[in-house]
Design a protein around this motif. Structure first.
Motif, PDB file in Angstrom:
ATOM      1  N   TYR A 204      27.664  52.673  33.532  1.00  0.00           N
ATOM      2  CA  TYR A 204      28.985  52.163  33.895  1.00  0.00           C
ATOM      3  C   TYR A 204      28.859  51.098  34.979  1.00  0.00           C
ATOM      4  CZ  TYR A 204      33.720  52.125  35.874  1.00  0.00           C
ATOM      5  OH  TYR A 204      34.948  51.747  36.356  1.00  0.00           O
ATOM      6  N   GLN A 205      29.438  49.941  34.741  1.00  0.00           N
ATOM      7  CA  GLN A 205      29.384  48.857  35.708  1.00  0.00           C
ATOM      8  C   GLN A 205      30.784  48.259  35.898  1.00  0.00           C
ATOM      9  OE1 GLN A 205      26.057  46.098  35.442  1.00  0.00           O
ATOM     10  NE2 GLN A 205      25.077  47.438  33.963  1.00  0.00           N
ATOM     11  N   GLY A 206      31.745  49.132  36.112  1.00  0.00           N
ATOM     12  CA  GLY A 206      33.110  48.681  36.318  1.00  0.00           C
ATOM     13  C   GLY A 206      33.248  47.856  37.583  1.00  0.00           C
ATOM     14  N   ILE A 207      34.352  47.155  37.678  1.00  0.00           N
ATOM     15  CA  ILE A 207      34.630  46.350  38.862  1.00  0.00           C
ATOM     16  C   ILE A 207      35.642  47.100  39.715  1.00  0.00           C
ATOM     17  CG2 ILE A 207      35.576  44.171  39.716  1.00  0.00           C
ATOM     18  CD1 ILE A 207      34.685  42.871  37.114  1.00  0.00           C
ATOM     19  N   GLY A 208      35.207  47.599  40.867  1.00  0.00           N
ATOM     20  CA  GLY A 208      36.125  48.202  41.809  1.00  0.00           C
ATOM     21  C   GLY A 208      36.960  47.108  42.458  1.00  0.00           C
ATOM     22  N   VAL A 209      38.265  47.299  42.496  1.00  0.00           N
ATOM     23  CA  VAL A 209      39.153  46.264  43.012  1.00  0.00           C
ATOM     24  C   VAL A 209      39.508  46.576  44.459  1.00  0.00           C
ATOM     25  CG1 VAL A 209      41.355  45.070  42.711  1.00  0.00           C
ATOM     26  CG2 VAL A 209      40.081  45.863  40.709  1.00  0.00           C
ATOM     27  N   ASP A 210      38.880  45.868  45.388  1.00  0.00           N
ATOM     28  CA  ASP A 210      39.163  46.045  46.815  1.00  0.00           C
ATOM     29  C   ASP A 210      39.985  44.904  47.389  1.00  0.00           C
ATOM     30  OD1 ASP A 210      37.725  48.479  47.140  1.00  0.00           O
ATOM     31  OD2 ASP A 210      35.858  47.355  47.136  1.00  0.00           O
ATOM     32  N   THR A 211      39.956  43.753  46.728  1.00  0.00           N
ATOM     33  CA  THR A 211      40.630  42.560  47.232  1.00  0.00           C
ATOM     34  C   THR A 211      41.320  41.826  46.076  1.00  0.00           C
ATOM     35  OG1 THR A 211      38.741  41.089  46.850  1.00  0.00           O
ATOM     36  CG2 THR A 211      38.800  42.272  48.965  1.00  0.00           C
ATOM     37  N   PRO A 212      42.239  40.897  46.386  1.00  0.00           N
ATOM     38  CA  PRO A 212      42.828  40.086  45.309  1.00  0.00           C
ATOM     39  C   PRO A 212      41.786  39.291  44.537  1.00  0.00           C
ATOM     40  CG  PRO A 212      44.179  39.937  47.284  1.00  0.00           C
ATOM     41  CD  PRO A 212      42.918  40.680  47.680  1.00  0.00           C
ATOM     42  N   GLU A 213      40.688  38.913  45.199  1.00  0.00           N
ATOM     43  CA  GLU A 213      39.618  38.178  44.513  1.00  0.00           C
ATOM     44  C   GLU A 213      38.954  39.060  43.452  1.00  0.00           C
ATOM     45  OE1 GLU A 213      40.825  36.255  48.044  1.00  0.00           O
ATOM     46  OE2 GLU A 213      39.999  38.300  47.876  1.00  0.00           O
ATOM     47  N   ASP A 214      38.780  40.348  43.779  1.00  0.00           N
ATOM     48  CA  ASP A 214      38.223  41.274  42.792  1.00  0.00           C
ATOM     49  C   ASP A 214      39.137  41.387  41.579  1.00  0.00           C
ATOM     50  OD1 ASP A 214      36.066  41.871  44.439  1.00  0.00           O
ATOM     51  OD2 ASP A 214      37.055  43.604  45.339  1.00  0.00           O
ATOM     52  N   LEU A 215      40.439  41.351  41.837  1.00  0.00           N
ATOM     53  CA  LEU A 215      41.392  41.440  40.730  1.00  0.00           C
ATOM     54  C   LEU A 215      41.250  40.258  39.791  1.00  0.00           C
ATOM     55  CD1 LEU A 215      43.730  43.053  39.499  1.00  0.00           C
ATOM     56  CD2 LEU A 215      45.289  41.684  40.896  1.00  0.00           C
ATOM     57  N   GLU A 216      41.004  39.086  40.352  1.00  0.00           N
ATOM     58  CA  GLU A 216      40.816  37.905  39.502  1.00  0.00           C
ATOM     59  C   GLU A 216      39.572  38.046  38.640  1.00  0.00           C
ATOM     60  OE1 GLU A 216      42.892  35.403  38.852  1.00  0.00           O
ATOM     61  OE2 GLU A 216      44.234  36.644  40.054  1.00  0.00           O
ATOM     62  N   LYS A 217      38.494  38.616  39.210  1.00  0.00           N
ATOM     63  CA  LYS A 217      37.282  38.857  38.422  1.00  0.00           C
ATOM     64  C   LYS A 217      37.597  39.788  37.251  1.00  0.00           C
ATOM     65  CE  LYS A 217      34.151  38.576  42.414  1.00  0.00           C
ATOM     66  NZ  LYS A 217      33.235  39.355  43.269  1.00  0.00           N
ATOM     67  N   LEU A 218      38.425  40.774  37.543  1.00  0.00           N
ATOM     68  CA  LEU A 218      38.771  41.739  36.514  1.00  0.00           C
ATOM     69  C   LEU A 218      39.605  41.106  35.416  1.00  0.00           C
ATOM     70  CD1 LEU A 218      38.513  44.713  35.768  1.00  0.00           C
ATOM     71  CD2 LEU A 218      40.622  45.131  37.031  1.00  0.00           C
ATOM     72  N   ARG A 219      40.502  40.227  35.789  1.00  0.00           N
ATOM     73  CA  ARG A 219      41.364  39.588  34.790  1.00  0.00           C
ATOM     74  C   ARG A 219      40.571  38.723  33.820  1.00  0.00           C
ATOM     75  NH1 ARG A 219      46.042  38.491  39.276  1.00  0.00           N
ATOM     76  NH2 ARG A 219      47.375  40.255  38.739  1.00  0.00           N
ATOM     77  N   ILE A 220      39.377  38.296  34.262  1.00  0.00           N
ATOM     78  CA  ILE A 220      38.506  37.537  33.378  1.00  0.00           C
ATOM     79  C   ILE A 220      38.063  38.399  32.196  1.00  0.00           C
ATOM     80  CG2 ILE A 220      36.251  36.392  33.239  1.00  0.00           C
ATOM     81  CD1 ILE A 220      36.691  35.496  36.144  1.00  0.00           C
ATOM     82  N   LYS A 221      38.092  39.714  32.403  1.00  0.00           N
ATOM     83  CA  LYS A 221      37.667  40.640  31.360  1.00  0.00           C
ATOM     84  C   LYS A 221      38.807  40.969  30.391  1.00  0.00           C
ATOM     85  CE  LYS A 221      33.984  43.048  33.845  1.00  0.00           C
ATOM     86  NZ  LYS A 221      32.984  43.141  32.788  1.00  0.00           N
ATOM     87  N   ASN A 222      39.689  40.019  30.166  1.00  0.00           N
ATOM     88  CA  ASN A 222      40.864  40.274  29.335  1.00  0.00           C
ATOM     89  C   ASN A 222      40.508  40.857  27.965  1.00  0.00           C
ATOM     90  OD1 ASN A 222      42.785  39.540  31.164  1.00  0.00           O
ATOM     91  ND2 ASN A 222      43.103  37.493  30.365  1.00  0.00           N
ATOM     92  N   ASP A 223      39.493  40.304  27.343  1.00  0.00           N
ATOM     93  CA  ASP A 223      39.144  40.767  26.001  1.00  0.00           C
ATOM     94  C   ASP A 223      38.724  42.228  26.025  1.00  0.00           C
ATOM     95  OD1 ASP A 223      39.724  38.309  24.957  1.00  0.00           O
ATOM     96  OD2 ASP A 223      37.649  37.595  24.943  1.00  0.00           O
TER      97      ASP A 223
END
Length: 253
Positions: free
Chosen positions: A226-245
């Protein structure tokens, strides 16, 4: 056949210093806490609830049909909040309580099953996940918690520093291990550790799990991919949104 049930608790607070309102942040039009809840809901948990002290989060969770447990605003950690919530959910002492971070929307039932399966060994008190890595940048990032474990899978230590230290040009280990901050506890053990005072090691590294080790509890470290993205900051959220697919695919499962 298992002689215990599995309960899932998602601690969620609004007043995050680095990202206020984080559980309600939208990902593909859905609040982050809903992503986490629905992923865990499709696993083997018998009982599942979001533990919060905030009416806005509670209203959101109830709005998508989730269960909420209202807890004190004075908890210093997610484990403390889990302790109060679990008491209200009334598991048996031998049951397993899994603390699922509310900022891990990529969590899957596979990780929940892996954690739960560790408790088929009656000696396991606490379990968590680790991920092998060899990235030099991650190794020296203090926000990435490193783990050293014994041959039997028990954790020896957690640190924000690169461990083990390589003295005199020693050969690096085949893998370093990154901690994935998801915990499972035997309920009797959870009741005990929330009563422990903060410890020197915990205060030094700002890692609550060191309190448990310092007090003699054992933590089983389970390897996963498992290599999920923990969201600690708004910048992390943007990284996560890249994973839309990936998120859309998860939503369609």
């Amino acid at each position: 056949m298992r002689n215990f049930n599995v309960f899932g608790i998602i601690p969620a607070r609004y007043a995050s210093t680095r990202f206020p309102g984080k559980p309600l942040a939208l990902i593909n039009g859905k609040p982050m806490v809903q992503w986490v809840y629905e992923r865990v809901q499709s696993s083997e948990v018998k009982g599942l609830a979001v533990a919060t002290d905030d009416d806005r989060i509670a209203e959101c969770v109830r709005g998508f049909g989730g269960e909420v447990v209202m807890t004190s605003p004075n908890h210093a950690s997610g484990t403390d909040r889990c302790g109060e919530a679990a008491q209200l959910m009334q598991p048996a002492d031998n049951d397993v309580v899994i603390n699922i971070q509310g900022d891990e929307p990529l969590i899957s039932p596979k990780e929940i099953h892996l954690l739960a399966s560790a408790f088929e060994d009656p000696s396991v008190q606490i379990a968590t996940l680790v991920n092998p890595f060899n990235d030099e940048k991650l190794l020296h990032d203090p926000n990435v918690v490193k783990v050293v474990k014994a041959k039997n899978g028990k954790v020896l230590y957690f640190s924000r520093l690169p461990i083990p230290y390589l003295r005199d040009g020693a050969t690096p280990p085949k893998n370093y291990y990154r901690h994935i901050g998801i915990y499972a506890y035997r309920y009797q053990v959870l009741k005990e550790i929330v009563q422990l005072p903060t410890s020197e090691l915990e205060n030094s590294e700002k890692l609550e799990q060191l309190r448990w080790l310092e007090n003699g509890y054992t933590i089983c470290a389970l390897e996963c991919d498992y290599q999920g993205i923990g969201v600690d900051t708004p910048e992390d959220l943007e990284k996560l949104r890249i994973k839309n697919d990936e998120l859309r695919m998860m939503n369609d499962e």
